[in-house]
Design a protein around this motif. Structure first.
Motif, mmCIF file in Angstrom:
data_model
loop_
_atom_site.group_PDB
_atom_site.id
_atom_site.type_symbol
_atom_site.label_atom_id
_atom_site.label_comp_id
_atom_site.label_asym_id
_atom_site.label_seq_id
_atom_site.Cartn_x
_atom_site.Cartn_y
_atom_site.Cartn_z
ATOM 1 N N THR B 34 0.829 -1.200 0.000
ATOM 2 C CA THR B 34 0.000 0.000 0.000
ATOM 3 C C THR B 34 0.864 1.251 0.000
ATOM 4 O OG1 THR B 34 -1.636 -1.211 1.307
ATOM 5 C CG2 THR B 34 -1.869 1.180 1.226
ATOM 6 N N ALA B 35 0.477 2.200 -0.821
ATOM 7 C CA ALA B 35 1.130 3.510 -0.803
ATOM 8 C C ALA B 35 0.084 4.540 -0.407
ATOM 9 C CB ALA B 35 1.696 3.849 -2.172
ATOM 10 N N VAL B 36 0.470 5.494 0.415
ATOM 11 C CA VAL B 36 -0.460 6.569 0.762
ATOM 12 C C VAL B 36 0.169 7.893 0.351
ATOM 13 C CG1 VAL B 36 0.320 6.502 3.183
ATOM 14 C CG2 VAL B 36 -1.832 7.633 2.611
ATOM 15 N N ILE B 37 -0.606 8.665 -0.416
ATOM 16 C CA ILE B 37 -0.086 9.911 -0.996
ATOM 17 C C ILE B 37 -0.788 11.104 -0.371
ATOM 18 C CG2 ILE B 37 0.299 11.211 -3.132
ATOM 19 C CD1 ILE B 37 -0.102 8.704 -4.700
ATOM 20 N N ASP B 38 -0.005 12.101 0.022
ATOM 21 C CA ASP B 38 -0.568 13.339 0.546
ATOM 22 C C ASP B 38 -0.760 14.317 -0.615
ATOM 23 O OD1 ASP B 38 -1.321 15.504 1.969
ATOM 24 O OD2 ASP B 38 0.368 15.483 3.364
ATOM 25 N N PHE B 39 -2.007 14.637 -0.924
ATOM 26 C CA PHE B 39 -2.298 15.597 -1.994
ATOM 27 C C PHE B 39 -2.412 17.021 -1.472
ATOM 28 C CE2 PHE B 39 -3.253 13.726 -6.200
ATOM 29 C CZ PHE B 39 -3.081 12.382 -5.904
ATOM 30 N N ASP B 40 -2.241 17.180 -0.165
ATOM 31 C CA ASP B 40 -2.434 18.517 0.399
ATOM 32 C C ASP B 40 -1.144 19.323 0.268
ATOM 33 O OD1 ASP B 40 -3.704 20.594 1.555
ATOM 34 O OD2 ASP B 40 -4.338 19.519 3.345
ATOM 35 N N PHE B 60 6.138 14.495 -3.414
ATOM 36 C CA PHE B 60 5.258 14.234 -4.549
ATOM 37 C C PHE B 60 5.541 15.198 -5.717
ATOM 38 C CE2 PHE B 60 0.414 13.927 -5.639
ATOM 39 C CZ PHE B 60 0.708 13.056 -6.673
ATOM 40 N N VAL B 61 5.678 16.474 -5.379
ATOM 41 C CA VAL B 61 5.888 17.472 -6.436
ATOM 42 C C VAL B 61 7.249 17.268 -7.119
ATOM 43 C CG1 VAL B 61 6.111 19.945 -6.911
ATOM 44 C CG2 VAL B 61 4.314 19.129 -5.380
ATOM 45 N N ASN B 62 8.255 16.891 -6.339
ATOM 46 C CA ASN B 62 9.555 16.582 -6.948
ATOM 47 C C ASN B 62 9.413 15.478 -7.976
ATOM 48 O OD1 ASN B 62 11.042 17.085 -3.752
ATOM 49 N ND2 ASN B 62 11.238 18.430 -5.522
ATOM 50 N N VAL B 63 8.617 14.469 -7.640
ATOM 51 C CA VAL B 63 8.450 13.342 -8.569
ATOM 52 C C VAL B 63 7.692 13.799 -9.816
ATOM 53 C CG1 VAL B 63 7.586 10.994 -8.840
ATOM 54 C CG2 VAL B 63 8.453 11.735 -6.636
ATOM 55 N N ILE B 64 6.663 14.613 -9.614
ATOM 56 C CA ILE B 64 5.900 15.120 -10.762
ATOM 57 C C ILE B 64 6.810 15.930 -11.686
ATOM 58 C CG2 ILE B 64 4.113 16.806 -11.413
ATOM 59 C CD1 ILE B 64 2.455 15.763 -9.088
ATOM 60 N N ASN B 65 7.687 16.733 -11.085
ATOM 61 C CA ASN B 65 8.577 17.589 -11.874
ATOM 62 C C ASN B 65 9.856 16.891 -12.332
ATOM 63 O OD1 ASN B 65 6.739 19.601 -11.497
ATOM 64 N ND2 ASN B 65 7.882 20.608 -9.852
ATOM 65 N N PRO B 121 -6.941 17.078 -0.089
ATOM 66 C CA PRO B 121 -7.089 18.294 0.717
ATOM 67 C C PRO B 121 -8.574 18.654 0.826
ATOM 68 C CG PRO B 121 -6.298 18.840 -1.478
ATOM 69 C CD PRO B 121 -6.365 17.344 -1.400
ATOM 70 N N ALA B 122 -8.896 19.561 1.748
ATOM 71 C CA ALA B 122 -10.275 20.029 1.870
ATOM 72 C C ALA B 122 -10.617 20.885 0.655
ATOM 73 C CB ALA B 122 -10.437 20.836 3.149
ATOM 74 N N GLY B 123 -11.883 21.161 0.508
ATOM 75 C CA GLY B 123 -12.325 22.019 -0.582
ATOM 76 C C GLY B 123 -12.689 21.217 -1.808
ATOM 77 N N ILE B 124 -13.116 21.941 -2.852
ATOM 78 C CA ILE B 124 -13.470 21.267 -4.100
ATOM 79 C C ILE B 124 -12.636 21.863 -5.235
ATOM 80 C CG2 ILE B 124 -15.798 20.608 -3.439
ATOM 81 C CD1 ILE B 124 -16.812 23.099 -4.857
ATOM 82 N N GLU B 125 -11.523 22.509 -4.866
ATOM 83 C CA GLU B 125 -10.717 23.153 -5.884
ATOM 84 C C GLU B 125 -9.689 22.166 -6.455
ATOM 85 O OE1 GLU B 125 -11.303 24.793 -2.920
ATOM 86 O OE2 GLU B 125 -12.938 25.946 -3.824
ATOM 87 N N HIS B 126 -8.706 22.742 -7.112
ATOM 88 C CA HIS B 126 -7.765 21.957 -7.894
ATOM 89 C C HIS B 126 -7.164 20.759 -7.154
ATOM 90 C CE1 HIS B 126 -5.013 21.196 -11.130
ATOM 91 N NE2 HIS B 126 -3.994 21.236 -10.294
#
Lengths: 255, 269
Positions: B34-40, B60-65, B121-126
């Motif tokens: 199992t992997a758990v990812i923080d999107f916040d 996470f962002v380092n991996v994306i970039n 993260p909370a909210g309904i944004e990006h």
């Protein structure tokens, strides 16, 4: 083509009334980006019936505007229409870029969500000028299927979602959550709890009705005559009711 | 191929990160990689709850970039070999999450894992829409109060219309309800919505009811997912929720207020 302006708040002001009304307006459906050709053909049309076009508000319809025809020359088109006495006031069915350009000319952007769903049907109509009365069923989410003259929704309509059945009835066999909005040009039938807003006769059909098996709505409206939750008597809440217009008065009645 | 689970709610502070940590740990303990990812991104918390905040090098962002590869960024949990954490970046904002980038990372993770838990993260944004876009399953975390229920309802609408599955017209996301901070005594007093009230509005598959518990805050402070606290009702309730997610048919505990015994009433226990 109809323009719906709908009051949402329940604040009554003695100075004015907010009401929804439907209008039938001519639309100019652009089939070509060549403004000279448009000018020429429009000239012929206007000559046939000059009075018809004088001071007539018109909507520019871009639903079938070909992708390869280049940018719409709005300044020229608007000037052209005004020159013939028309009052171009809005566009519909345009792409994002076209809408931005149209806004630059102070044109209103009309009913985008509805147009997208009606687009496939629009391709067959080939009258460059004419009164537009499109019919089609609109629904943005899966679980919404359209029948011959109406729209069927089988999954819950969640808070923030809107379902609009253009040109017909809307049947919902799930719940409509508070904060959701269901609209139909015809009747609305709701077989789950109706907790959101329901607007029947969205284009001004005063004969439209709302039928629901469990009324807990935030707002019900028929042809622009509405009632908010606060003004719905407690004994009509949570029971099967119908909502209809009787001499311009909105009635809610147990069934 | 991994199953992608998003933990979401709309409203903040309802227990998404606690739930993500607990479910991920629970799944890993039952033998699933199992992997758990923080999107916040920008408000990263998961690493604290998981107790690995001092081992974060890449995120996470380092991996994306493409600034780091996945193996460099994934942090293996010290308590469970099957569990890996991909922390969020604290110094970026959520625009760093691109649809392509997130898709690529999830794709790559899918090769080596059974479950990928996305802490939204909370909210309904990006940020929230990125967390749910690729999901196969969604756990909607809700507190038994009206504003949280309404926000969850809104989130369910977004899940049904803006996810990859919805856009591709595939089978819709499986949606589960997890009711947290449930206080059966207050429900009995009419101060809190009951499980039934919430179910009436949301009508979802109920994954679990997590009772209000001091153990949750203690566990967060200690950086230990609360599911590891076998003494606490919250820990046990999360354990049950994991079982139900994996298809076990378990009765819901902690839904009814404990009847105080004669002696505890007598001695104010």
């Amino acid at each position: 083509m109809a323009v719906n302006s709908r009051s949402s708040g329940g604040e009554a002001s003695p100075a004015f009334e907010l009401k929804a009304a439907g209008f039938t307006l001519p639309i100019i459906r652009l089939l070509d980006g060549n403004m000279e050709a448009v000018a020429e053909q429009l000239g012929v049309k206007v000559e046939q019936a000059p009075d018809f076009f004088r001071n007539t508000p018109v909507v520019i319809d871009l639903t079938v505007y070909p992708d390869g025809a280049g940018d719409v020359e709005f300044p020229m088109l608007v000037g052209l229409l005004r020159g013939y006495g028309m009052i171009p006031f809005g566009v519909r069915g345009g792409t994002k870029a076209q809408n931005v350009a149209a806004e630059g000319m102070e044109l209103a952007i009309l009913g985008d969500a509805f147009i997208r769903s009606a687009k496939p049907a629009g391709g067959t109509a080939n009258q460059p000028v004419g009164g537009g009365a499109d019919s089609g069923a609109g629904g943005q989410d899966p679980g919404h299927g359209s029948t011959i003259n109406g729209t069927l929704v089988t999954r819950p309509v969640r808070s923030g979602q809107r379902v609009y059945a253009a040109g017909g009835d809307l049947s919902v066999i799930a719940s409509v959550s508070s904060g959701a909005e269901v609209m139909a040009d015809g009747n609305i039938h709701c077989y789950g709890p109706l907790r959101g807003r329901a607007l029947a006769g969205a284009r001004g059909n005063t004969e439209a009705r709302i039928f629901c098996s469990d009324l807990q709505a935030e707002l019900v409206s028929v042809a622009g005559h509405y009632r908010v939750s606060e003004n719905i008597p407690a004994d009509l809440r949570g029971v099967p009711v119908q909502v209809y217009l009787d001499q311009k008065i909105l009635r809610i009645e147990k069934i | 191929m991994a199953r992608i689970i998003v933990i979401t709610s709309g409203k903040g502070g309802v227990g998404k990160t606690t739930t993500a940590a607990a479910l991920a740990m629970g799944l890993a303990q039952r033998g699933s990689r199992t992997a758990v990812i923080d999107f916040d991104v920008g408000l990263r918390n998961l690493d604290l709850i998981m107790g690995c905040e001092r081992r974060v090098v890449y995120d996470f962002v380092n991996v994306i970039n493409h600034e780091a590869n996945l193996n460099q960024a994934l942090i293996r949990d010290k308590r469970c070999d099957n569990l890996y954490v991909l922390p969020a970046s604290q110094t970026r904002d959520k625009d760093a999450l691109t649809k392509e980038g997130v898709g690529r990372v999830l794709d790559e993770l899918s090769q080596g894992f059974d479950f990928i838990v996305c802490d939204s993260p909370a909210g309904i944004e990006h940020g929230a829409t990125m967390a749910m876009y690729y999901a196969d399953d969604a756990v909607v975390v809700t507190n038994p109060e009206v504003s949280s229920v309404r926000d969850s309802d809104r989130m369910l609408g977004i899940l049904a219309s803006k996810s990859r599955r919805a856009e591709a017209n595939e089978e819709p996301i499986r949606e589960f309800l997890l009711l947290t901070r449930y206080d059966a005594a207050r429900v009995d007093n009419g101060e809190m919505l009951s499980v039934k009230d919430v179910q009436d509005i949301l009508s979802l598959n109920l994954l679990g009811v997590i009772p209000e518990s001091k153990a949750v805050l203690n566990a967060s402070n200690a950086g230990v997912p609360v599911i590891l606290d076998r003494e606490s009702d919250a820990g046990l309730a999360y354990g049950d929720a994991v079982g139900r997610y994996l298809g076990e048919d378990l009765p819901h505990r902690f839904v009814n207020a404990e009847k105080k015994g004669f002696f505890s009433r007598l001695f104010g226990g």
